[in-house]
Design an enzyme around this catalytic site. Structure first.
Site, PDB file in Angstrom:
ATOM      1  N   ASP A  93       0.839  -1.199   0.000  1.00 32.30           N
ATOM      2  CA  ASP A  93       0.000   0.000   0.000  1.00 32.30           C
ATOM      3  C   ASP A  93       0.873   1.248   0.000  1.00 32.30           C
ATOM      4  OD1 ASP A  93      -2.308   1.483   0.046  1.00 32.30           O
ATOM      5  OD2 ASP A  93      -2.672   1.257   2.187  1.00 32.30           O
ATOM      6  N   HIS A 104       3.013   3.402  -9.112  1.00 32.98           N
ATOM      7  CA  HIS A 104       2.882   1.969  -9.392  1.00 32.98           C
ATOM      8  C   HIS A 104       4.170   1.413 -10.003  1.00 32.98           C
ATOM      9  CE1 HIS A 104      -1.204   2.104  -8.158  1.00 32.98           C
ATOM     10  NE2 HIS A 104      -1.654   2.767  -9.203  1.00 32.98           N
ATOM     11  N   LEU A 153      11.787 -20.685  -3.364  1.00 32.06           N
ATOM     12  CA  LEU A 153      10.779 -19.779  -2.820  1.00 32.06           C
ATOM     13  C   LEU A 153       9.533 -19.900  -3.681  1.00 32.06           C
ATOM     14  CD1 LEU A 153       9.918 -17.179  -1.057  1.00 32.06           C
ATOM     15  CD2 LEU A 153      10.702 -15.857  -3.041  1.00 32.06           C
TER      16      LEU A 153
END
Length: 241
Positions: free
Chosen positions: A21, A38, A132
């Protein structure tokens, strides 16, 4: 830095999720358009994935696009989808090279067909990787996830495949979008907001929560390590003494 383990006090997390956020506020503070925030956020994703690999996390789940984000202006949605296309195209080689497995959570097959095809290819190419698991939440909402699970269970019950009286938490968890991931240990939210915003509500039932004022584009390896240090210092009792 604590070693990931997700169990006793002093151990680090195995599975970390992040509500990313603050892109818009980061851009506004610099008098830049929201798309610039962004783009900076995409760079933070790159840094954080690399840091997660270096720390030895087993899973990293990132809240990239929620089912509520469709309410945003069409131009911003187009910018976000364009960034997603570019991210997959530019990062797939590094992801594969670093033994990272890509997983998508959410109702992502409702995205545009070319994005779905790109993601299908990326998932297939990284399916055997083990260092991962990078889970990206796209068109995801926790309430929607639970509705999808409920509908599936109802269909299975009508078909006689399951006994409703035998339902337990394990049956539900096996049908969640995150079924293949370790239990969620740590959930981080950036930008100073203190809420879950319909993200991993079932999975977060016993996870530790860390809220940081850092805006997502400024998040880095040090910020991830600091959150994991906070996790390692907490005592997890799961309702016991």
């Amino acid at each position: 830095m604590p070693k990931p383990g997700g169990g006793d006090e002093g151990a680090g997390p195995r599975h970390v999720a992040i509500i990313m956020d603050g892109n818009g506020r980061w851009a506004k503070a610099r008098r830049l358009p929201r798309v610039a925030g962004h783009r900076a956020g995409a760079e933070a994703v790159r840094r954080t994935v690399r840091a997660a690999c270096e720390m030895g996390l087993e899973a990293l789940t990132l809240y990239a696009f929620s089912s509520e984000n469709w309410r945003r202006p069409a131009t911003e949605i187009a910018d976000l989808m364009g960034l997603l296309r570019r991210f997959v195209a530019s990062e797939l080689e590094e992801i594969a090279r670093n033994d990272v497995r890509l997983k998508i959570v959410g109702d992502w097959r409702k995205l545009e067909p070319d994005i779905v095809a790109m993601l299908d290819d990326a998932i297939a190419r990284t399916a055997s990787n083990r260092a991962l698991t990078l889970a990206i939440a796209l068109n995801y909402g926790a309430r929607d996830e639970m509705l999808r699970v409920t509908r599936r269970l109802m269909r299975e019950a009508r078909a006689g495949e399951i006994d409703p009286d035998a339902l337990d938490e394990a049956v539900v968890e096996a049908r969640l979008d995150t079924a293949e991931l370790p239990p969620l240990d740590l959930l981080i939210r950036t930008s100073g907001e203190v809420r879950l915003s319909n993200f991993l509500l079932w999975q977060a039932a016993y996870s530790e929560l860390v809220f940081t004022d850092t805006l997502w584009p400024d998040f880095d390896a040090a910020a991830l390590s600091a959150a994991c240090d906070v996790f390692a210092g907490r005592e997890r009792r799961y309702g016991g003494l």
